[in-house]
Design an enzyme around this catalytic site. Sequence first.
Site, PDB file in Angstrom:
ATOM      1  N   LYS A 120       0.839  -1.217   0.000  1.00  0.00           N
ATOM      2  CA  LYS A 120       0.000   0.000   0.000  1.00  0.00           C
ATOM      3  C   LYS A 120       0.864   1.254   0.000  1.00  0.00           C
ATOM      4  O   LYS A 120       0.669   2.168  -0.796  1.00  0.00           O
ATOM      5  CB  LYS A 120      -0.923   0.034   1.211  1.00  0.00           C
ATOM      6  CG  LYS A 120      -1.597   1.412   1.411  1.00  0.00           C
ATOM      7  CD  LYS A 120      -2.413   1.488   2.662  1.00  0.00           C
ATOM      8  CE  LYS A 120      -1.762   1.970   3.884  1.00  0.00           C
ATOM      9  NZ  LYS A 120      -1.493   3.399   4.034  1.00  0.00           N
ATOM     10  N   ASN A 121       1.840   1.338   0.885  1.00  0.00           N
ATOM     11  CA  ASN A 121       2.590   2.588   1.049  1.00  0.00           C
ATOM     12  C   ASN A 121       3.566   2.865  -0.088  1.00  0.00           C
ATOM     13  O   ASN A 121       4.088   3.971  -0.193  1.00  0.00           O
ATOM     14  CB  ASN A 121       3.255   2.632   2.417  1.00  0.00           C
ATOM     15  CG  ASN A 121       2.200   2.828   3.491  1.00  0.00           C
ATOM     16  OD1 ASN A 121       1.071   3.236   3.202  1.00  0.00           O
ATOM     17  ND2 ASN A 121       2.537   2.534   4.725  1.00  0.00           N
ATOM     18  N   CYS A 152      -5.031   8.479   9.159  1.00  0.00           N
ATOM     19  CA  CYS A 152      -5.255   8.003  10.525  1.00  0.00           C
ATOM     20  C   CYS A 152      -4.882   9.091  11.531  1.00  0.00           C
ATOM     21  O   CYS A 152      -3.893   9.787  11.363  1.00  0.00           O
ATOM     22  CB  CYS A 152      -4.423   6.756  10.787  1.00  0.00           C
ATOM     23  SG  CYS A 152      -4.693   5.458   9.575  1.00  0.00           S
ATOM     24  N   ARG A 159       0.038  15.384  13.063  1.00  0.00           N
ATOM     25  CA  ARG A 159       0.818  14.834  11.928  1.00  0.00           C
ATOM     26  C   ARG A 159       1.135  15.990  10.984  1.00  0.00           C
ATOM     27  O   ARG A 159       0.622  16.063   9.878  1.00  0.00           O
ATOM     28  CB  ARG A 159       0.050  13.721  11.220  1.00  0.00           C
ATOM     29  CG  ARG A 159      -0.187  12.494  12.089  1.00  0.00           C
ATOM     30  CD  ARG A 159      -0.873  11.376  11.324  1.00  0.00           C
ATOM     31  NE  ARG A 159       0.049  10.662  10.456  1.00  0.00           N
ATOM     32  CZ  ARG A 159      -0.321   9.662   9.657  1.00  0.00           C
ATOM     33  NH1 ARG A 159      -1.596   9.291   9.601  1.00  0.00           N
ATOM     34  NH2 ARG A 159       0.558   9.029   8.893  1.00  0.00           N
ATOM     35  N   PRO A 160       2.047  16.890  11.405  1.00  0.00           N
ATOM     36  CA  PRO A 160       2.329  18.059  10.574  1.00  0.00           C
ATOM     37  C   PRO A 160       3.036  17.676   9.273  1.00  0.00           C
ATOM     38  O   PRO A 160       3.550  16.564   9.146  1.00  0.00           O
ATOM     39  CB  PRO A 160       3.265  18.894  11.465  1.00  0.00           C
ATOM     40  CG  PRO A 160       3.865  17.925  12.414  1.00  0.00           C
ATOM     41  CD  PRO A 160       2.871  16.821  12.607  1.00  0.00           C
ATOM     42  N   ILE A 161       3.083  18.585   8.315  1.00  0.00           N
ATOM     43  CA  ILE A 161       3.835  18.352   7.068  1.00  0.00           C
ATOM     44  C   ILE A 161       4.913  19.419   6.882  1.00  0.00           C
ATOM     45  O   ILE A 161       5.304  19.753   5.760  1.00  0.00           O
ATOM     46  CB  ILE A 161       2.900  18.277   5.843  1.00  0.00           C
ATOM     47  CG1 ILE A 161       2.048  19.546   5.718  1.00  0.00           C
ATOM     48  CG2 ILE A 161       2.024  17.038   5.878  1.00  0.00           C
ATOM     49  CD1 ILE A 161       1.361  19.665   4.356  1.00  0.00           C
ATOM     50  N   ASP A 162       5.409  19.950   8.015  1.00  0.00           N
ATOM     51  CA  ASP A 162       6.407  21.040   7.943  1.00  0.00           C
ATOM     52  C   ASP A 162       7.670  20.626   7.210  1.00  0.00           C
ATOM     53  O   ASP A 162       8.299  21.436   6.524  1.00  0.00           O
ATOM     54  CB  ASP A 162       6.743  21.520   9.367  1.00  0.00           C
ATOM     55  CG  ASP A 162       7.267  20.379  10.224  1.00  0.00           C
ATOM     56  OD1 ASP A 162       8.394  20.467  10.731  1.00  0.00           O
ATOM     57  OD2 ASP A 162       6.558  19.351  10.330  1.00  0.00           O
ATOM     58  N   ASP A 187       3.631   0.548  12.206  1.00  0.00           N
ATOM     59  CA  ASP A 187       2.414   0.011  11.588  1.00  0.00           C
ATOM     60  C   ASP A 187       2.139  -1.441  11.961  1.00  0.00           C
ATOM     61  O   ASP A 187       1.125  -1.995  11.551  1.00  0.00           O
ATOM     62  CB  ASP A 187       2.479   0.161  10.069  1.00  0.00           C
ATOM     63  CG  ASP A 187       2.432   1.620   9.634  1.00  0.00           C
ATOM     64  OD1 ASP A 187       2.782   1.912   8.487  1.00  0.00           O
ATOM     65  OD2 ASP A 187       2.069   2.464  10.476  1.00  0.00           O
ATOM     66  N   ILE A 195       7.261   6.844  17.323  1.00  0.00           N
ATOM     67  CA  ILE A 195       7.030   7.595  16.078  1.00  0.00           C
ATOM     68  C   ILE A 195       5.871   8.580  16.219  1.00  0.00           C
ATOM     69  O   ILE A 195       5.958   9.736  15.811  1.00  0.00           O
ATOM     70  CB  ILE A 195       6.744   6.626  14.910  1.00  0.00           C
ATOM     71  CG1 ILE A 195       7.839   5.565  14.780  1.00  0.00           C
ATOM     72  CG2 ILE A 195       6.554   7.391  13.601  1.00  0.00           C
ATOM     73  CD1 ILE A 195       9.161   6.073  14.240  1.00  0.00           C
ATOM     74  N   ARG A 248      -9.119   0.220   3.549  1.00  0.00           N
ATOM     75  CA  ARG A 248      -8.179   1.172   2.961  1.00  0.00           C
ATOM     76  C   ARG A 248      -6.825   0.535   2.682  1.00  0.00           C
ATOM     77  O   ARG A 248      -6.095   0.954   1.805  1.00  0.00           O
ATOM     78  CB  ARG A 248      -7.974   2.370   3.910  1.00  0.00           C
ATOM     79  CG  ARG A 248      -9.103   3.383   3.935  1.00  0.00           C
ATOM     80  CD  ARG A 248      -8.631   4.663   4.593  1.00  0.00           C
ATOM     81  NE  ARG A 248      -7.271   4.964   4.177  1.00  0.00           N
ATOM     82  CZ  ARG A 248      -6.310   5.330   5.025  1.00  0.00           C
ATOM     83  NH1 ARG A 248      -6.567   5.454   6.306  1.00  0.00           N
ATOM     84  NH2 ARG A 248      -5.100   5.568   4.584  1.00  0.00           N
TER      85      ARG A 248
HETATM   86  C1  EPZ Z   1       3.938   7.071   6.683  1.00  0.00           C
HETATM   87  O1  EPZ Z   1       3.191   8.149   7.246  1.00  0.00           O
HETATM   88  C2  EPZ Z   1       2.950   5.923   6.494  1.00  0.00           C
HETATM   89  N1  EPZ Z   1       1.891   6.364   5.620  1.00  0.00           N
HETATM   90  C3  EPZ Z   1       2.364   5.509   7.835  1.00  0.00           C
HETATM   91  O2  EPZ Z   1       1.587   4.327   7.621  1.00  0.00           O
HETATM   92  C4  EPZ Z   1       3.480   5.133   8.786  1.00  0.00           C
HETATM   93  O3  EPZ Z   1       2.929   4.922  10.055  1.00  0.00           O
HETATM   94  C5  EPZ Z   1       4.511   6.271   8.869  1.00  0.00           C
HETATM   95  O4  EPZ Z   1       4.980   6.641   7.570  1.00  0.00           O
HETATM   96  C6  EPZ Z   1       5.727   5.860   9.687  1.00  0.00           C
HETATM   97  O5  EPZ Z   1       6.327   4.724   9.173  1.00  0.00           O
HETATM   98  C7  EPZ Z   1       2.105   6.281   4.283  1.00  0.00           C
HETATM   99  O6  EPZ Z   1       3.128   5.864   3.790  1.00  0.00           O
HETATM  100  C8  EPZ Z   1       0.977   6.748   3.410  1.00  0.00           C
HETATM  101  P1  EPZ Z   1       6.226  10.173   8.747  1.00  0.00           P
HETATM  102  P2  EPZ Z   1       3.819   9.630   7.319  1.00  0.00           P
HETATM  103  O7  EPZ Z   1       6.293  11.408   7.944  1.00  0.00           O
HETATM  104  O8  EPZ Z   1       4.570   9.880   6.077  1.00  0.00           O
HETATM  105  C9  EPZ Z   1       6.536  13.562  12.129  1.00  0.00           C
HETATM  106  C10 EPZ Z   1      -0.321   2.944   7.572  1.00  0.00           C
HETATM  107  O9  EPZ Z   1      -0.981   2.369   8.452  1.00  0.00           O
HETATM  108  N2  EPZ Z   1       6.561  14.512  11.000  1.00  0.00           N
HETATM  109  O10 EPZ Z   1       7.296   9.175   8.586  1.00  0.00           O
HETATM  110  O11 EPZ Z   1       2.763  10.546   7.692  1.00  0.00           O
HETATM  111  C11 EPZ Z   1       5.205  12.810  12.227  1.00  0.00           C
HETATM  112  O12 EPZ Z   1       4.245  13.551  12.914  1.00  0.00           O
HETATM  113  C12 EPZ Z   1       0.168   4.385   7.804  1.00  0.00           C
HETATM  114  O13 EPZ Z   1      -0.053   2.425   6.490  1.00  0.00           O
HETATM  115  C13 EPZ Z   1       6.655  15.857  11.279  1.00  0.00           C
HETATM  116  O14 EPZ Z   1       6.705  16.281  12.432  1.00  0.00           O
HETATM  117  O15 EPZ Z   1       4.824   9.467   8.544  1.00  0.00           O
HETATM  118  C14 EPZ Z   1       5.625  11.531  12.928  1.00  0.00           C
HETATM  119  O16 EPZ Z   1       5.671  11.759  14.301  1.00  0.00           O
HETATM  120  C15 EPZ Z   1      -0.264   4.910   9.121  1.00  0.00           C
HETATM  121  N3  EPZ Z   1       6.707  16.713  10.213  1.00  0.00           N
HETATM  122  C16 EPZ Z   1       7.023  11.293  12.367  1.00  0.00           C
HETATM  123  O17 EPZ Z   1       7.495  12.546  11.887  1.00  0.00           O
HETATM  124  C17 EPZ Z   1       6.644  16.289   8.913  1.00  0.00           C
HETATM  125  O18 EPZ Z   1       6.657  17.098   7.982  1.00  0.00           O
HETATM  126  C18 EPZ Z   1       7.085  10.270  11.240  1.00  0.00           C
HETATM  127  O19 EPZ Z   1       6.088  10.601  10.296  1.00  0.00           O
HETATM  128  C19 EPZ Z   1       6.532  14.907   8.663  1.00  0.00           C
HETATM  129  C20 EPZ Z   1       6.502  14.029   9.740  1.00  0.00           C
END
Ligand code: EPZ
Length: 417
Positions: A22-23, A117, A122-125, A305, A327, A397
């Site tokens: 999926k990812n 979820c 879950r910021p995107i900064d 996950d 995480i 999903r």
């Molecule tokens: C991906 O989410 C996956 N989703 C998630 O899987 C997975 O849990 C996660 O990576 C961690 O492995 C997809 O691939 C679609 P991150 P993502 O950016 O990209 C913080 C599932 O069940 N962060 O690696 O959102 C964030 O808040 C899903 O398949 C910032 O602060 O995760 C978190 O604490 C659920 N700023 C950490 O980093 C940012 O700009 C890791 O998040 C980005 C992230």
Amino acid sequence: MSKLCIQGDTRLVGDVKISGAKNAAVAILPATILVEGITIIENLPNINDVAILNEAIVSMGAVTKFLDLHTLEIDATTIYKYSATEPCISKMRASYYLLGALLGRFKKAEVAMPGGCDFGGRPIDQHIKGFRALGANIEIEDNIIKINADRLIGTRIYLDMVSVGATINIMLAAVLAEGTTTIENAAKEPHIVDVANFLNKMGAKIIGAGTDVIRIKGVSKLHGGHYNIVPDQIEAGTFMLIAAATKGDICVRNIIPEHMDSLTSKLREIGVTLIEGDDYIRVIWKQKLTATQIITLPYPGFPTDLQPQMLVSLLQAQGVSTIVESIFDNRFQYVDELRKMGANITIDGTKASIEGVDTLYGANLVATDLRAGAAMIIAGLVAKGTTTIDNVRYIDRGYEDIEKKLTALGAQIFRID
Ligand code: EPZ
């Protein structure tokens, strides 16, 4: 609206074939926007997130056709629109990849804020930091992210935290940029390597995916081609934990065993027998599980996950286990549902302590997110009596044909509409 109904206390035995990841799929579909040609993506999982992204790129002008259930032909040459603001877009997290791809191809994008979820903030900064570093201007208005750039110029980007999404999104925006982009402190998950392999197959120049330093040498154009998506590490892990929790014997096929290392070592530690082959792992329960300590980490650490599914497997282990979720701030919301079944779990911030119990009892559960939903299925298979699970849409999903695959292993599970 449908719910799942499970008759528990069942030992699962047999073979299961794992679907495409999926990812990886939810990143590679948007990545096809970057290709001025026809791509054919094989081994796509037949899940809702794929359907939503397909609709999104069609709404931008792409022409797509399913050649079979798992193979999609995409002609992105006809894309004329660089926005995706429909409500379904803000329902899923991976819609943020449309930003990187549209910015990379059109140097502009308008995409609804990503959803997905709810694990707390879950910021995107880091995504935005990366796009800005490449030269983009970004505004967020009415929950729509608007990006534009005159030019995208390669540069060094250090991620403040390891982020799967930011690593992939910056890669998407950088493949057609001028010069070389270096991403430092990059995430290393198998799906990141899969996206880089896809882009390289279409003519990109990416090196270092799978390490914490990725270099992307910008090219002027990507061409079309075929690509086969990697097997789903998390679906594989879910079925391996189903074998352990149900005292079963399951051969999990069509996988890359190395991707499962953090889980296989934990399963061996708690007393499970594993037989590894080139593309399969057989998981055999032989004795009462023993307690353990786990901390979720970025790959190759223990995946967040698989945290809920692992927790459920430890509900009947001998002794007290602990799981630290490093995480996400708030990824134990589902625990209250398990307590309805007699589970003995204490939460202290991001740490869960699980005292093994002899028996779990069927209950009416409500899935809180995708992986928690999968964990509740495992709990239902283990528990005495009947369990129902609401909010199945979360599970759909990310898991293809979960009832069919489980029924083939001997589960008594059906869906009620
Ligand atoms: C991906 O989410 C996956 N989703 C998630 O899987 C997975 O849990 C996660 O990576 C961690 O492995 C997809 O691939 C679609 P991150 P993502 O950016 O990209 C913080 C599932 O069940 N962060 O690696 O959102 C964030 O808040 C899903 O398949 C910032 O602060 O995760 C978190 O604490 C659920 N700023 C950490 O980093 C940012 O700009 C890791 O998040 C980005 C992230």
